[in-house]
Design an enzyme around this catalytic site. Structure first.
Site, PDB file in Angstrom:
ATOM      1  N   ASP A   1     100.595  76.218  50.938  1.00 50.58           N
ATOM      2  CA  ASP A   1     102.052  76.236  50.805  1.00 50.58           C
ATOM      3  C   ASP A   1     102.665  75.286  51.841  1.00 50.58           C
ATOM      4  O   ASP A   1     102.317  75.354  53.026  1.00 50.58           O
ATOM      5  CB  ASP A   1     102.512  77.686  51.056  1.00 50.58           C
ATOM      6  CG  ASP A   1     103.981  77.910  50.778  1.00 50.58           C
ATOM      7  OD1 ASP A   1     104.533  77.225  49.900  1.00 50.58           O
ATOM      8  OD2 ASP A   1     104.566  78.807  51.427  1.00 50.58           O
TER       9      ASP A   1
ATOM     10  N   ASP B   1     107.438  85.568  50.047  1.00 44.32           N
ATOM     11  CA  ASP B   1     106.853  85.870  51.349  1.00 44.32           C
ATOM     12  C   ASP B   1     107.657  86.979  52.032  1.00 44.32           C
ATOM     13  O   ASP B   1     107.142  88.075  52.308  1.00 44.32           O
ATOM     14  CB  ASP B   1     106.833  84.602  52.218  1.00 44.32           C
ATOM     15  CG  ASP B   1     106.052  84.790  53.508  1.00 44.32           C
ATOM     16  OD1 ASP B   1     105.574  85.917  53.752  1.00 44.32           O
ATOM     17  OD2 ASP B   1     105.908  83.833  54.288  1.00 44.32           O
ATOM     18  N   THR B   2     108.950  86.724  52.267  1.00 48.68           N
ATOM     19  CA  THR B   2     109.774  87.652  53.050  1.00 48.68           C
ATOM     20  C   THR B   2     109.732  89.099  52.535  1.00 48.68           C
ATOM     21  O   THR B   2     109.586  90.036  53.328  1.00 48.68           O
ATOM     22  CB  THR B   2     111.227  87.133  53.095  1.00 48.68           C
ATOM     23  OG1 THR B   2     111.204  85.838  53.716  1.00 48.68           O
ATOM     24  CG2 THR B   2     112.127  88.049  53.888  1.00 48.68           C
TER      25      THR B   2
HETATM   26  P1  13P Z   1     110.667  83.743  50.879  1.00 44.54           P
HETATM   27  O1  13P Z   1     110.082  84.079  52.209  1.00 44.54           O
HETATM   28  O2  13P Z   1     112.132  83.558  50.930  1.00 44.54           O
HETATM   29  O3  13P Z   1     110.203  84.693  49.824  1.00 44.54           O
HETATM   30  O4  13P Z   1     110.093  82.285  50.472  1.00 44.54           O
HETATM   31  C1  13P Z   1     108.742  82.123  50.252  1.00 44.54           C
HETATM   32  C2  13P Z   1     108.399  80.716  49.974  1.00 44.54           C
HETATM   33  O5  13P Z   1     109.143  79.959  49.378  1.00 44.54           O
HETATM   34  C3  13P Z   1     107.101  80.229  50.442  1.00 44.54           C
HETATM   35  O6  13P Z   1     106.911  78.881  50.180  1.00 44.54           O
HETATM   36  O1  G3H Z   2     108.072  78.891  53.071  1.00 43.76           O
HETATM   37  C1  G3H Z   2     107.613  79.373  54.102  1.00 43.76           C
HETATM   38  C2  G3H Z   2     106.757  80.560  54.035  1.00 43.76           C
HETATM   39  O2  G3H Z   2     107.526  81.728  54.010  1.00 43.76           O
HETATM   40  C3  G3H Z   2     105.737  80.536  55.127  1.00 43.76           C
HETATM   41  O3  G3H Z   2     106.269  80.896  56.348  1.00 43.76           O
HETATM   42  O4  G3H Z   2     105.408  79.169  57.905  1.00 43.76           O
HETATM   43  O5  G3H Z   2     106.148  81.431  58.730  1.00 43.76           O
HETATM   44  O6  G3H Z   2     104.032  81.189  57.435  1.00 43.76           O
HETATM   45  P1  G3H Z   2     105.415  80.649  57.694  1.00 43.76           P
HETATM   46 ZN    ZN Z   3     108.654  77.678  50.316  1.00 43.62          ZN
END
Ligand code: 13P
Ligand code: G3H
Ligand code: ZN
Length: 283
Positions: A81, A231-232
């Site tokens: 990612d 992610d969040t």
């Molecule tokens: P969120 O943390 O807002 O869900 O975004 C995740 C994301 O886009 C990781 O690339």
């Molecule tokens: O887009 C970002 C993701 O939520 C990853 O976050 O770089 O803190 O692992 P991080």
């Molecule tokens: Zn992202």
């Protein structure tokens, strides 16, 4: 079974649904996501940021995900990612990732095309799929002015040129989402998404999808989003799970009794996302 993002996303594009891509930093998050995918009979994308690799190590993450994928009866891909450097991308290719994102969205268009094309040459030669990003995701601020929107959101004409010149497998676009916790209520530019999808005809990726309303997501999936990054919301589920343990027993000190309930909470959140995105039952 371990597959590439391209295998998962081309099927999603054909089938008119989106697949959840969940950020993973440790064993418990991974187990929660895989268990959710098994229970929902859903394909799943496990993604690791550069920060995750720094935290856990590429070798550890790779070993964990390869084991999980080998044991899983649903398709699993391992995706980088927001890759930003050659170093990370080569590390991932060498350690068995099946897909990488090259995030050149901070560059002007020409430069973004150039860096993305260079990564695609290497990744495709290794049989690995590539996601790129065009346009800039917002911060978590409440309101974006119209001028700001045009400057930041993905320009449909640029998207056509970008996809034609790079040959990228999937494209992340900016249509009003932001990473992290929103302060206001996010509103997506569905019209822009519709225009882009009709023009580029490849799987479209939505970043920053935590906290976006269900109706907004359903509409985006109908209009051609095929990969949705979360992610969040999973981080919050983990933390709430841990907090609930300590609220009940402030003296708890067994990591299994702290992380176990958090893992259960994450699994439920991931399952709900899979049902919302339409990937449940598609494995
Ligand atoms: P969120 O943390 O807002 O869900 O975004 C995740 C994301 O886009 C990781 O690339
Ligand atoms: O887009 C970002 C993701 O939520 C990853 O976050 O770089 O803190 O692992 P991080
Ligand atoms: Zn992202």
């Amino acid at each position: 079974m371990l597959v590439t993002n391209k295998q998962i996303l081309d099927a999603a594009d054909k089938g008119g649904y989106a697949v959840g891509a969940f950020n993973v930093n440790n064993m418990e998050i991974l187990q929660a996501v895989i268990a959710a995918a098994e229970e929902e009979r859903s394909p799943v994308i496990i993604q690791t940021s550069e920060g995750a690799i720094k935290y856990a190590g590429a070798d550890y993450l790779s070993a964990l995900v390869h084991l999980a994928a080998q044991k899983a009866s649903v398709p699993v891909s391992l995706h980088l990612d927001h890759g930003t450097t050659y170093e990370t991308i080569i590390t991932c290719i060498a350690n068995g990732w099946t897909s990488v994102m090259i995030d050149g969205s901070h560059h002007p268009l020409e430069e973004n095309i150039k860096v993305t094309s260079e990564i695609i040459k290497i990744a495709h030669a290794a049989g690995i799929s590539v996601e790129a990003e065009l346009g800039r995701l917002g911060g978590v601020e409440d309101n974006i002015s119209v001028d700001e929107k045009d400057a930041r959101f993905t320009d449909p004409k640029e998207a056509v040129r970008f996809v034609e010149e790079t040959g990228v497998d999937s494209l992340a676009i900016a249509i009003g989402t932001a990473h992290g916790k929103y302060k206001g209520i996010p509103k997506l530019d569905h019209e822009r998404l519709d225009t882009i999808k009709k023009l580029v005809k490849i799987p479209i990726v939505l970043h920053g999808a935590s906290g976006v309303g269900e109706d907004e997501i359903i509409k985006a999936v109908k209009l051609g989003v095929n990969k949705i990054n979360i992610d969040t919301d999973v981080r919050v589920a983990f933390t709430e799970g841990v907090q609930a343990v300590f609220a009940k027993n402030p003296d708890e000190f067994d990591p299994r009794k702290i992380c176990g309930p958090a893992r259960d909470k994450m699994k439920e959140v991931v399952k709900a996302k899979m049902r919302l995105f339409g990937c449940s039952g598609k494995a």
